[in-house]
Design an enzyme around this catalytic site. Structure first.
Site, PDB file in Angstrom:
ATOM      1  N   GLN A   1       0.844  -1.203   0.000  1.00  0.00           N
ATOM      2  CA  GLN A   1       0.000   0.000   0.000  1.00  0.00           C
ATOM      3  C   GLN A   1       0.879   1.253   0.000  1.00  0.00           C
ATOM      4  O   GLN A   1       2.074   1.169   0.259  1.00  0.00           O
ATOM      5  CB  GLN A   1      -0.881  -0.014   1.253  1.00  0.00           C
ATOM      6  CG  GLN A   1      -0.096  -0.144   2.544  1.00  0.00           C
ATOM      7  CD  GLN A   1      -0.904  -0.781   3.677  1.00  0.00           C
ATOM      8  OE1 GLN A   1      -2.138  -0.724   3.716  1.00  0.00           O
ATOM      9  NE2 GLN A   1      -0.190  -1.407   4.613  1.00  0.00           N
TER      10      GLN A   1
ATOM     11  N   TYR B   1      -9.612   5.308  19.401  1.00  0.00           N
ATOM     12  CA  TYR B   1      -9.626   4.031  18.670  1.00  0.00           C
ATOM     13  C   TYR B   1      -8.782   2.975  19.397  1.00  0.00           C
ATOM     14  O   TYR B   1      -9.249   1.882  19.696  1.00  0.00           O
ATOM     15  CB  TYR B   1      -9.103   4.260  17.244  1.00  0.00           C
ATOM     16  CG  TYR B   1      -9.021   2.999  16.441  1.00  0.00           C
ATOM     17  CD1 TYR B   1      -7.829   2.275  16.388  1.00  0.00           C
ATOM     18  CD2 TYR B   1     -10.125   2.506  15.766  1.00  0.00           C
ATOM     19  CE1 TYR B   1      -7.743   1.089  15.667  1.00  0.00           C
ATOM     20  CE2 TYR B   1     -10.048   1.319  15.044  1.00  0.00           C
ATOM     21  CZ  TYR B   1      -8.855   0.626  14.999  1.00  0.00           C
ATOM     22  OH  TYR B   1      -8.781  -0.542  14.283  1.00  0.00           O
TER      23      TYR B   1
ATOM     24  N   GLU C   1       1.586  -8.507  11.681  1.00  0.00           N
ATOM     25  CA  GLU C   1       1.403  -7.321  10.797  1.00  0.00           C
ATOM     26  C   GLU C   1       2.036  -7.659   9.451  1.00  0.00           C
ATOM     27  O   GLU C   1       3.182  -8.110   9.396  1.00  0.00           O
ATOM     28  CB  GLU C   1       2.082  -6.112  11.439  1.00  0.00           C
ATOM     29  CG  GLU C   1       2.315  -4.917  10.491  1.00  0.00           C
ATOM     30  CD  GLU C   1       1.054  -4.328   9.891  1.00  0.00           C
ATOM     31  OE1 GLU C   1       0.161  -3.930  10.671  1.00  0.00           O
ATOM     32  OE2 GLU C   1       0.946  -4.295   8.644  1.00  0.00           O
TER      33      GLU C   1
ATOM     34  N   ASP D   1       1.305 -12.606   6.614  1.00  0.00           N
ATOM     35  CA  ASP D   1      -0.137 -12.649   6.389  1.00  0.00           C
ATOM     36  C   ASP D   1      -0.822 -13.368   7.563  1.00  0.00           C
ATOM     37  O   ASP D   1      -0.497 -14.513   7.872  1.00  0.00           O
ATOM     38  CB  ASP D   1      -0.383 -13.405   5.080  1.00  0.00           C
ATOM     39  CG  ASP D   1      -1.856 -13.431   4.695  1.00  0.00           C
ATOM     40  OD1 ASP D   1      -2.152 -13.648   3.510  1.00  0.00           O
ATOM     41  OD2 ASP D   1      -2.696 -13.222   5.606  1.00  0.00           O
TER      42      ASP D   1
ATOM     43  N   ASP E   1      -7.006  -5.284  14.351  1.00  0.00           N
ATOM     44  CA  ASP E   1      -6.868  -3.849  14.091  1.00  0.00           C
ATOM     45  C   ASP E   1      -6.462  -3.697  12.634  1.00  0.00           C
ATOM     46  O   ASP E   1      -5.308  -3.452  12.304  1.00  0.00           O
ATOM     47  CB  ASP E   1      -5.801  -3.248  15.023  1.00  0.00           C
ATOM     48  CG  ASP E   1      -5.451  -1.828  14.636  1.00  0.00           C
ATOM     49  OD1 ASP E   1      -4.375  -1.343  15.027  1.00  0.00           O
ATOM     50  OD2 ASP E   1      -6.262  -1.204  13.915  1.00  0.00           O
TER      51      ASP E   1
END
Ligand SMILES: NCCCCCc1nc2ccccc2[nH]1
Length: 292
Positions: free
Chosen positions: A34, A64, A109, A140, A159
């Site tokens: 990303q 959050y 992560e 993953d 999250d």
């Protein structure tokens, strides 16, 4: 000097634009997964953006991070083994570390760049990685959970970013089934669950999948996060079959833990009243027909 603005247009909120003034851009690169952007805003501190979606700002991240962490952990007696899926900024780790009963925190992560960027620009979140109970796995989470032994965790916190891009498979039934298998009887899941104003169909689908997959209870909670479009974000709280979990009344109240806080940093948002209030829902959500 010309001060820029960044406009957040996204299919996650069609026909709507959100903008923040950019004092200066601190980082902008494409990772394997990303685009990662960090900029200094005028009044929200530094901002972390992934693929054009605000993930956190220094000013309101507390809402959050504290809610997604303490809603599940304060709902069970004495959490020991916790898994975080996503959360590479470290904020959830920082919050879990407040719980002295916790013995091991696994985090999976997928994007190393998020971790590196957080350590460089968001030290008050990345401090979470310094806790000796933390075990980092970069990869993953679908793969990670496939190889996790049954009933290993008391709590799992997802999250994630939005289910467009790397997090797409984190809202599909097979993934929830691997989570249910990795939780002990009466274990709890807390999943980021989008905006009740914007994502009614997606939330409805998630609730249906979780109702089938988690034989304990399934509840939707929410919090106000000003820099998330529509100003709210939701959380899906699920428990597996076994000792019943009453999410609406924290049996492990954070106030009991106050003294045990490792860091000088006090809670800025979460408390037991906010916990109970988070499960109070507007009528259109209670009816579970989030769209009509
Ligand atoms: N991983 C941190 C939280 C990610 C949630 C980001 C987010 N917040 C939103 C608000 C409205 C619409 C889409 C959104 N996506």
């Amino acid at each position: 000097k010309t001060v820029k603005e960044v406009y957040f247009n996204n299919p996650m909120w069609p026909g709507e634009t959100h903008s923040l003034k950019v004092e200066n851009v601190l980082f902008k690169e494409k990772s394997l997964y990303q685009e990662v952007l960090v900029f200094e805003s005028t009044s929200y501190g530094k901002v972390l953006v992934l693929d054009g979606i605000v993930q956190l700002t220094e000013k309101d991240e507390c809402a959050y991070q504290e809610m997604i962490s303490h809603l599940p952990l304060c709902s069970i007696e004495s959490p020991k083994n916790v898994l975080v899926v996503g959360g590479g900024d470290g904020g959830v780790l920082r919050e879990i570390a407040r719980h002295s009963s916790v013995e091991r925190i696994d985090i999976c992560e997928i994007d190393q760049m998020v971790i590196d960027v957080s350590k460089k620009f968001f030290p008050q979140l990345a401090i979470g990685f310094e806790d000796p109970r933390v075990h980092l796995h970069v990869g993953d989470a679908v793969e990670f959970l496939r190889h996790t032994s049954q009933g290993k965790y008391d709590a799992i916190i997802v999250d994630s970013s939005d289910p467009v891009g790397p997090a797409q498979e984190l809202v599909e039934k097979p993934f929830f089934e691997t989570i249910a298998r990795a939780l002990r009887p009466g274990g709890v899941l807390c999943n980021m669950a989008e905006s009740m104003w914007l994502h009614t169909h997606l939330i409805q689908d998630m609730i249906s999948i979780c109702r089938e997959t988690f034989k304990g209870s399934v509840h939707y909670a929410w919090a106000n996060v000003p820099t998330y479009p529509s100003g709210v974000i939701g959380f899906l709280l699920c428990s597996t079959e076994g000792p019943p979990v009453d999410f609406k009344h924290p049996i492990n109240p954070i106030e009991k833990l106050e003294g045990a806080i490792e860091y000088k940093r006090q809670l800025k948002f979460y408390n037991s009243e906010m916990h109970r209030a988070a499960f109070s829902l507007p009528s259109f959500v209670k009816r579970e027909r989030l769209y009509d």
